[in-house]
Design an enzyme around this catalytic site. Structure first.
Site, PDB file in Angstrom:
ATOM      1  N   GLY A 108       0.867  -1.325   0.074  1.00  0.00           N
ATOM      2  CA  GLY A 108      -0.087   0.082  -0.013  1.00  0.00           C
ATOM      3  C   GLY A 108       0.817   1.261   0.073  1.00  0.00           C
ATOM      4  O   GLY A 108       1.980   1.021  -0.247  1.00  0.00           O
ATOM      5  N   ASN A 109       0.417   2.349   0.131  1.00  0.00           N
ATOM      6  CA  ASN A 109       0.971   3.744   0.225  1.00  0.00           C
ATOM      7  C   ASN A 109       0.355   4.593   1.443  1.00  0.00           C
ATOM      8  O   ASN A 109      -0.745   4.043   2.088  1.00  0.00           O
ATOM      9  CB  ASN A 109       1.061   4.279  -1.210  1.00  0.00           C
ATOM     10  CG  ASN A 109      -0.152   4.708  -1.487  1.00  0.00           C
ATOM     11  OD1 ASN A 109      -1.049   5.470  -1.071  1.00  0.00           O
ATOM     12  ND2 ASN A 109      -0.509   4.198  -2.702  1.00  0.00           N
TER      13      ASN A 109
END
Ligand code: CTP
Length: 398
Positions: free
Chosen positions: A206-207
């Protein structure tokens, strides 16, 4: 926004009816013309004298009164909006089943205007399957239903079932029914937040995106009159968005699917999401066990949603993308504008302090196809959303 709007307020027998006195006052203060119908049992909670004094109109109660009988159809046609607040469990059940034993029910059944309901009841009644069933039916009939609040209840217990506060009701009415603005009649699609790409049943790539920029843009578009669909990635806080359709997604593939479903109907699409560029080539069926010193993951590209929509875009549709860059920013942003067939690209550079993921501020530059360029200072994201929407309106909808 409520100035001159004709509001038909129905009040039923619930302790929350005391709030309807304040609601009436607020509606009138906001410039609305208010006519009130009370059910016979509502008179035990509020007096017609108080309500008629505040609304400036005679309060109606009886179905078989000469005037009311002939008027019930006209009342539903007179109103721009029929609001029933509070909506008791009993009236809710009658509405769900088409019973017509008082003036309020007769007017409801013949109303041609939109109907907004603010339920109020004790938590156990609120959670009863029959209430849930009735609510579903009322939704299916096209009625609009305000969420109930949680807190102190008339029974002395704490829980769900409090009627929405008058200010919340007014805000919902303005946002949902009475917005005017340069984007009225336009449909907008916005993406926000990160995407999570599963590696195995418990892990993902993810980020750090929080979706604050995308949600601020969605809110701003709504306040200018657009009908907005927001496709939100995981952990995006959408709780304070009113009157916006929210599609919750997790992965890039789901975000792409949600965008495809809405893109054709959208006049304006703004892709503010930080979509993962890569996903696992194969998602492990079981949790990946720790074995060797080094672990190699094989990744494959996700669909570039902005680019795919750019290829599908037809005449008159406006497509806006973001570019998050760390070096050679302007050139990369301009390249993306062309490569993805967007109409505008909004650049934020991670080299600018206070810009990008997680911050409440952002600093942007917007690039257009004809070489146009708009530079903005570092500002709160709500203000940045205004700058973006102002630029779009002046370029495409002025
Ligand atoms: N975007 C998208 N789908 C992807 C990746 C990005 O729709 N799979 C969109 C983003 O929402 C944003 C724009 O493309 O509006 C640019 O995103 P960015 O991450 O800056 O660019 P990339 O295309 O991923 O290019 P690069 O990684 O080479 O910078």
């Amino acid at each position: 926004m409520l100035k001159g709007k004709k509001i038909l307020l129905g009040i039923t027998g619930s302790i929350a009816a005391y709030k309807s006195i304040f609601l009436t006052r607020l509606l009138v203060k906001n410039g609305a013309e208010v006519k009130i119908i009370v059910t016979p049992s509502a008179k035990d909670f509020v007096t017609p004298l108080t309500l008629s004094t505040l609304s400036g109109n005679k309060v109606l109660v009886e179905l078989f009164h000469e005037e009311s009988w002939s008027n019930h159809v006209m009342l539903g046609r007179w109103a721009d909006l029929m609001l029933i607040a509070p909506l008791s469990c009993n009236t809710m059940a009658k509405m769900a089943n088409g019973l017509c034993d008082n003036l309020l029910m007769a007017v409801y059944l013949s109303a041609t205007c939109p109907v907004l309901l603010a339920p109020a009841m004790d938590e156990d009644m609120w959670k009863h399957p029959s209430t849930k069933n009735n609510l579903e039916k009322l939704k299916a009939f096209g009625n609009h239903i305000l969420p109930v609040n949680e807190g102190f209840l008339a029974s002395g217990l704490n829980g769900e079932g409090r009627m929405a506060e008058p200010e919340q009701i007014i805000e919902y009415m303005e946002q949902r029914f009475f917005l005017t603005g340069p984007l009225k009649g336009k449909k907008a699609l916005v993406t926000a937040g990160p995407t999570y790409e599963a590696l195995d049943p418990v892990r993902f790539i993810g980020n750090h995106s929080t979706g604050k920029m995308g949600t601020a843009i969605a809110r701003e578009l709504k306040s200018r009159g657009a009908e907005v669909v927001l496709v939100a990635g995981p952990n995006v806080n959408t709780s304070d968005l009113t009157g916006i359709e929210i599609m919750q997604v997790t992965s890039a593939a789901q975000m792409y699917q949600a965008c495809l479903e809405n893109f054709e109907a959208s006049d304006l699409t703004i892709m503010a999401a930080a979509v993962a560029d890569y996903e696992a080539r194969e998602v492990a069926g079981e949790k990946i066990k720790k074995k060797e010193e080094y672990l190699t993951l094989e990744l494959k590209k996700t669909t570039d949603i902005l680019k795919a929509l750019g290829e599908k875009k037809s005449k008159g549709q406006i497509l806006v993308g973001f570019a998050l860059e760390t070096e050679n920013e302007k050139q990369h942003a301009k390249d993306k504008l062309v490569r993805k067939n967007a109409d505008l690209i909004i650049l934020n550079s991670l080299r600018d302090e206070g810009a990008g993921f997680g911050h409440d501020t952002n600093k942007i530059t917007i690039f257009g196809k004809e070489g146009d360029e708009w530079d903005f200072d570092l500002r709160p994201k709500a203000q940045v959303a205004k700058d973006i929407v102002d630029t779009i309106i002046s370029k495409f909808y002025a």
